[in-house]
Design an enzyme around this catalytic site. Sequence first.
Site, PDB file in Angstrom:
ATOM      1  N   TYR A  69     -10.438 -13.762  56.128  1.00 52.53           N
ATOM      2  CA  TYR A  69     -10.023 -14.829  55.430  1.00 52.53           C
ATOM      3  C   TYR A  69     -11.005 -14.801  54.113  1.00 52.53           C
ATOM      4  O   TYR A  69     -10.610 -15.284  52.949  1.00 52.53           O
ATOM      5  CB  TYR A  69     -10.115 -16.059  56.095  1.00 52.53           C
ATOM      6  N   GLN A 111       5.159 -21.434  52.326  1.00 56.02           N
ATOM      7  CA  GLN A 111       4.354 -21.112  53.388  1.00 56.02           C
ATOM      8  C   GLN A 111       3.113 -20.465  53.071  1.00 56.02           C
ATOM      9  O   GLN A 111       2.135 -20.073  53.596  1.00 56.02           O
ATOM     10  CB  GLN A 111       5.037 -19.876  54.113  1.00 56.02           C
ATOM     11  N   ASP A 114      -2.705 -19.645  49.240  1.00 60.72           N
ATOM     12  CA  ASP A 114      -3.339 -19.330  48.285  1.00 60.72           C
ATOM     13  C   ASP A 114      -3.570 -20.708  47.041  1.00 60.72           C
ATOM     14  O   ASP A 114      -4.314 -20.638  46.175  1.00 60.72           O
ATOM     15  CB  ASP A 114      -2.756 -18.255  47.567  1.00 60.72           C
ATOM     16  N   HIS A 136       1.517 -24.315  55.744  1.00 64.43           N
ATOM     17  CA  HIS A 136       0.670 -23.362  56.488  1.00 64.43           C
ATOM     18  C   HIS A 136      -0.743 -23.662  56.312  1.00 64.43           C
ATOM     19  O   HIS A 136      -1.584 -22.894  56.505  1.00 64.43           O
ATOM     20  CB  HIS A 136       0.862 -21.762  56.329  1.00 64.43           C
ATOM     21  N   SER A 226      10.177 -12.941  53.775  1.00 66.63           N
ATOM     22  CA  SER A 226      10.842 -12.155  54.746  1.00 66.63           C
ATOM     23  C   SER A 226      11.595 -13.090  55.705  1.00 66.63           C
ATOM     24  O   SER A 226      12.613 -12.211  56.249  1.00 66.63           O
ATOM     25  CB  SER A 226       9.776 -11.260  55.326  1.00 66.63           C
TER      26      SER A 226
HETATM   27  C1  BV8 Z   1       5.165 -22.819  65.499  1.00 68.17           C
HETATM   28  C2  BV8 Z   1      -1.219 -18.734  57.640  1.00 68.17           C
HETATM   29  C3  BV8 Z   1       5.449 -24.541  67.401  1.00 68.17           C
HETATM   30  C4  BV8 Z   1      -2.332 -17.891  58.015  1.00 68.17           C
HETATM   31  C5  BV8 Z   1       0.769 -18.024  58.843  1.00 68.17           C
HETATM   32  C6  BV8 Z   1       5.779 -16.672  70.731  1.00 68.17           C
HETATM   33  C7  BV8 Z   1       4.600 -17.494  71.085  1.00 68.17           C
HETATM   34  C8  BV8 Z   1       4.398 -18.432  69.960  1.00 68.17           C
HETATM   35  C9  BV8 Z   1       4.867 -18.656  68.948  1.00 68.17           C
HETATM   36  C10 BV8 Z   1       5.940 -17.845  68.776  1.00 68.17           C
HETATM   37  C11 BV8 Z   1       6.343 -16.932  69.453  1.00 68.17           C
HETATM   38  N1  BV8 Z   1       7.392 -16.220  68.828  1.00 68.17           N
HETATM   39  C12 BV8 Z   1       7.529 -17.093  67.525  1.00 68.17           C
HETATM   40  C13 BV8 Z   1       6.816 -18.048  67.583  1.00 68.17           C
HETATM   41  C14 BV8 Z   1       6.572 -18.710  66.368  1.00 68.17           C
HETATM   42  C15 BV8 Z   1       5.681 -18.239  65.535  1.00 68.17           C
HETATM   43  C16 BV8 Z   1       6.315 -16.883  64.823  1.00 68.17           C
HETATM   44  O1  BV8 Z   1       7.121 -17.259  63.908  1.00 68.17           O
HETATM   45  N2  BV8 Z   1       5.797 -15.679  64.897  1.00 68.17           N
HETATM   46  C17 BV8 Z   1       6.409 -14.716  64.128  1.00 68.17           C
HETATM   47  C18 BV8 Z   1       5.366 -13.718  64.208  1.00 68.17           C
HETATM   48  C19 BV8 Z   1       7.504 -14.221  64.898  1.00 68.17           C
HETATM   49  N3  BV8 Z   1       5.344 -19.220  64.598  1.00 68.17           N
HETATM   50  C20 BV8 Z   1       4.282 -20.118  64.610  1.00 68.17           C
HETATM   51  O2  BV8 Z   1       3.414 -19.932  65.774  1.00 68.17           O
HETATM   52  C21 BV8 Z   1       4.147 -21.244  63.992  1.00 68.17           C
HETATM   53  N4  BV8 Z   1       4.125 -22.498  64.756  1.00 68.17           N
HETATM   54  O3  BV8 Z   1       5.962 -22.065  65.630  1.00 68.17           O
HETATM   55  O4  BV8 Z   1       4.481 -24.132  65.997  1.00 68.17           O
HETATM   56  C22 BV8 Z   1       4.554 -23.861  68.561  1.00 68.17           C
HETATM   57  C23 BV8 Z   1       3.323 -24.403  68.803  1.00 68.17           C
HETATM   58  C24 BV8 Z   1       2.584 -23.930  69.775  1.00 68.17           C
HETATM   59  C25 BV8 Z   1       3.265 -22.742  70.781  1.00 68.17           C
HETATM   60  C26 BV8 Z   1       4.356 -22.092  70.238  1.00 68.17           C
HETATM   61  C27 BV8 Z   1       4.751 -22.556  69.073  1.00 68.17           C
HETATM   62  C28 BV8 Z   1       2.924 -21.032  62.885  1.00 68.17           C
HETATM   63  C29 BV8 Z   1       3.433 -20.059  61.852  1.00 68.17           C
HETATM   64  C30 BV8 Z   1       2.104 -20.063  60.764  1.00 68.17           C
HETATM   65  C31 BV8 Z   1       1.550 -18.974  60.968  1.00 68.17           C
HETATM   66  N5  BV8 Z   1       0.631 -18.637  59.907  1.00 68.17           N
HETATM   67  N6  BV8 Z   1       0.004 -17.945  57.860  1.00 68.17           N
HETATM   68  C32 BV8 Z   1      -2.492 -16.880  56.958  1.00 68.17           C
HETATM   69  O5  BV8 Z   1      -1.830 -16.988  56.041  1.00 68.17           O
HETATM   70  O6  BV8 Z   1      -3.259 -16.110  57.410  1.00 68.17           O
HETATM   71  S1  BV8 Z   1       2.287 -17.202  58.861  1.00 68.17           S
HETATM   72  C33 BV8 Z   1       2.375 -16.019  57.307  1.00 68.17           C
HETATM   73  O7  BV8 Z   1       3.549 -15.432  57.340  1.00 68.17           O
HETATM   74  C34 BV8 Z   1       2.120 -16.444  56.084  1.00 68.17           C
HETATM   75  O8  BV8 Z   1       1.792 -17.792  55.994  1.00 68.17           O
HETATM   76  C35 BV8 Z   1       3.413 -16.093  55.438  1.00 68.17           C
HETATM   77  O9  BV8 Z   1       3.610 -17.106  54.377  1.00 68.17           O
HETATM   78  C36 BV8 Z   1       4.344 -16.220  56.204  1.00 68.17           C
HETATM   79  C37 BV8 Z   1       5.606 -15.586  56.108  1.00 68.17           C
HETATM   80  O10 BV8 Z   1       5.555 -14.382  55.503  1.00 68.17           O
HETATM   81  P1  BV8 Z   1       6.052 -14.236  54.178  1.00 68.17           P
HETATM   82  O11 BV8 Z   1       5.522 -15.457  52.997  1.00 68.17           O
HETATM   83  O12 BV8 Z   1       7.639 -14.196  54.108  1.00 68.17           O
HETATM   84  O13 BV8 Z   1       5.625 -12.933  53.640  1.00 68.17           O
HETATM   85  P2  BV8 Z   1       6.012 -11.480  53.966  1.00 68.17           P
HETATM   86  O14 BV8 Z   1       4.944 -10.540  53.303  1.00 68.17           O
HETATM   87  O15 BV8 Z   1       6.436 -11.447  55.382  1.00 68.17           O
HETATM   88  O16 BV8 Z   1       7.332 -11.405  53.032  1.00 68.17           O
HETATM   89  C38 BV8 Z   1       7.326 -11.441  51.685  1.00 68.17           C
HETATM   90  C39 BV8 Z   1       8.685 -11.274  51.094  1.00 68.17           C
HETATM   91  O17 BV8 Z   1       8.678 -11.253  49.731  1.00 68.17           O
HETATM   92  C40 BV8 Z   1       9.487  -9.930  51.247  1.00 68.17           C
HETATM   93  O18 BV8 Z   1      10.687 -10.446  51.749  1.00 68.17           O
HETATM   94  C41 BV8 Z   1       9.684  -9.190  50.018  1.00 68.17           C
HETATM   95  O19 BV8 Z   1      10.736  -8.693  50.067  1.00 68.17           O
HETATM   96  C42 BV8 Z   1       9.632 -10.299  49.009  1.00 68.17           C
HETATM   97  N7  BV8 Z   1       8.997 -10.205  47.579  1.00 68.17           N
HETATM   98  C43 BV8 Z   1       7.746  -9.160  47.463  1.00 68.17           C
HETATM   99  N8  BV8 Z   1       7.546  -9.297  46.116  1.00 68.17           N
HETATM  100  C44 BV8 Z   1       8.493 -10.234  45.684  1.00 68.17           C
HETATM  101  C45 BV8 Z   1       9.348 -10.738  46.866  1.00 68.17           C
HETATM  102  N9  BV8 Z   1      10.429 -11.731  46.450  1.00 68.17           N
HETATM  103  C46 BV8 Z   1      10.664 -12.025  45.107  1.00 68.17           C
HETATM  104  N10 BV8 Z   1       9.854 -11.528  43.965  1.00 68.17           N
HETATM  105  C47 BV8 Z   1       8.785 -10.594  44.210  1.00 68.17           C
HETATM  106  N11 BV8 Z   1       7.823 -10.160  43.278  1.00 68.17           N
END
Ligand code: BV8
Length: 290
Positions: A69, A111, A114, A136, A226
Site C-alpha cells: 500500500y 471503486q 486513489d 472501496h 473489468s
Molecule cells: C463484499 C480496495 C460482502 C483495495 C478492492 C468469496 C468469498 C468472499 C467474497 C467473495 C467471494 N467471491 C466473490 C466475493 C465477493 C468479492 C469479490 O468480488 N471477489 C472477486 C475477486 C471475485 N467482493 C468483496 O469481497 C467485496 N465485499 O462482497 O462484501 C461480503 C462480506 C463478507 C464476506 C463475503 C462477502 C469487497 C470488494 C472490494 C475489494 N477491494 N480494492 C485495493 O484497492 O487495494 S477491489 C479492487 O478491484 C479495486 O478496488 C478495483 O477497483 C477493483 C475492480 O477492479 P477494476 O477497477 O475493474 O480494475 P481492473 O484492473 O480489473 O480493470 C481495469 C479495466 O479498465 C479493464 O477492463 C481495462 O480494459 C480498462 N481500461 C484500462 N485502461 C483504460 C480502460 N478503460 C478505459 N480507458 C482506459 N484508459
Amino acid sequence: MAPSSDVTKFQSILQKSRHIIAIAGAGLSAASGIPTFRGSDGLWLNYTLSDLATPRAFRKNPSKVWQFYHYRREIAGKALPNPAHIALALFSQPDQRKEIAPDAEFTLITQNVDGLSVLCSQMLFPSTDPPIIEMHGRLFETLCTQCGDRMPNRDSPICPALAGTEELVKSHAKERQISLEDLPRCPKCRGLLRPGVVWFEESILHDEEISELVDQADVALVIGTSSRVAPANLFAHSVAERKGTVAVFNTEPQGIGSAHFYFPGPCEQTLPRVLLGKEPDKMNGILQQD
Ligand code: BV8
Ligand code: ZN
C-alpha cells in the site's frame, strides 16, 4: 443484440434522463499513470489478492501488506487527474451538463481508492461537495485496528521504516521485514494502523446510499472497470433489468453483457466527447486555469 456506439443516439437518451450514475474502476485513472489491477501491467499480476487485499493477509503479514500500500500511495500521491476525471467533474455540475442532460441528477460511484476524482472536483469546484462515493475506501486514509479511528493521511512515507520499500515492490524483490512497532501507529492510542481501504470479504462503504442510487438510476455509465469485483459489477445489470440504459466506456469489451452502448477506447478520450461534446485536449488546460 450488440451494443451501439452511436453517440447521438446515446446523447438523446441523456437528454431525457433523470438519474445518472457512473460506476468507475482503475481504467479511469490509467491515463494518470496508476497501474490497473488486471491489465497487462496489472498490479495483481505479480501478487495474489489473498496475499495482500484481505483482513487475513494483513493479520498474517502486516509488513508485506503495508509495503504494497505504501508503494501505491507513492504512485497515487504523485498522480494528477486526467481528461476522464475532468470530464466527470464537469458533468457532475448541473450548469455544465444542462445542454446534455438538463433534467438529470448525477453521482459517481468509484471503486478507485486513489482519490483522483475527489481531487479533480476540489481543484475545479473548490466550494462544492462533489457527488462522489468512494465505495472501496481511500488509500490516503488510515484506520486504527485498536480504537477504530479513521483519519486522512497523505504522509510520504507514512512512516520512516517504509521509506524506500516502494523500490522493492517495483522490482518484485523480497519485501523488507518491518517490525510491528515500526509500522504505522495510531497517534491516539498507538494501535497498529491499516490502510483505509475495503478489502475482499469486507463490506463496501455507503452500501445503503449506493443501493438507493442504483434502484433510482435510469442511466448507468460503466467506466474503466473489468466488472470482475462484486458488488460493483452488479449495479449496471440491475439498472438494465429495470429497463434503464447502460453505456460502457472501456478499451476492451469487458462488462458489456447488459450494455446498450459500448464506447470503445481510452475513457480519457471517449468521456469528454460523449458526455460534453468536447475534444480531450481541450480538457487539460482546464486544470491549469486559476
Ligand atoms: C463484499 C480496495 C460482502 C483495495 C478492492 C468469496 C468469498 C468472499 C467474497 C467473495 C467471494 N467471491 C466473490 C466475493 C465477493 C468479492 C469479490 O468480488 N471477489 C472477486 C475477486 C471475485 N467482493 C468483496 O469481497 C467485496 N465485499 O462482497 O462484501 C461480503 C462480506 C463478507 C464476506 C463475503 C462477502 C469487497 C470488494 C472490494 C475489494 N477491494 N480494492 C485495493 O484497492 O487495494 S477491489 C479492487 O478491484 C479495486 O478496488 C478495483 O477497483 C477493483 C475492480 O477492479 P477494476 O477497477 O475493474 O480494475 P481492473 O484492473 O480489473 O480493470 C481495469 C479495466 O479498465 C479493464 O477492463 C481495462 O480494459 C480498462 N481500461 C484500462 N485502461 C483504460 C480502460 N478503460 C478505459 N480507458 C482506459 N484508459
Ligand atoms: Zn487508535
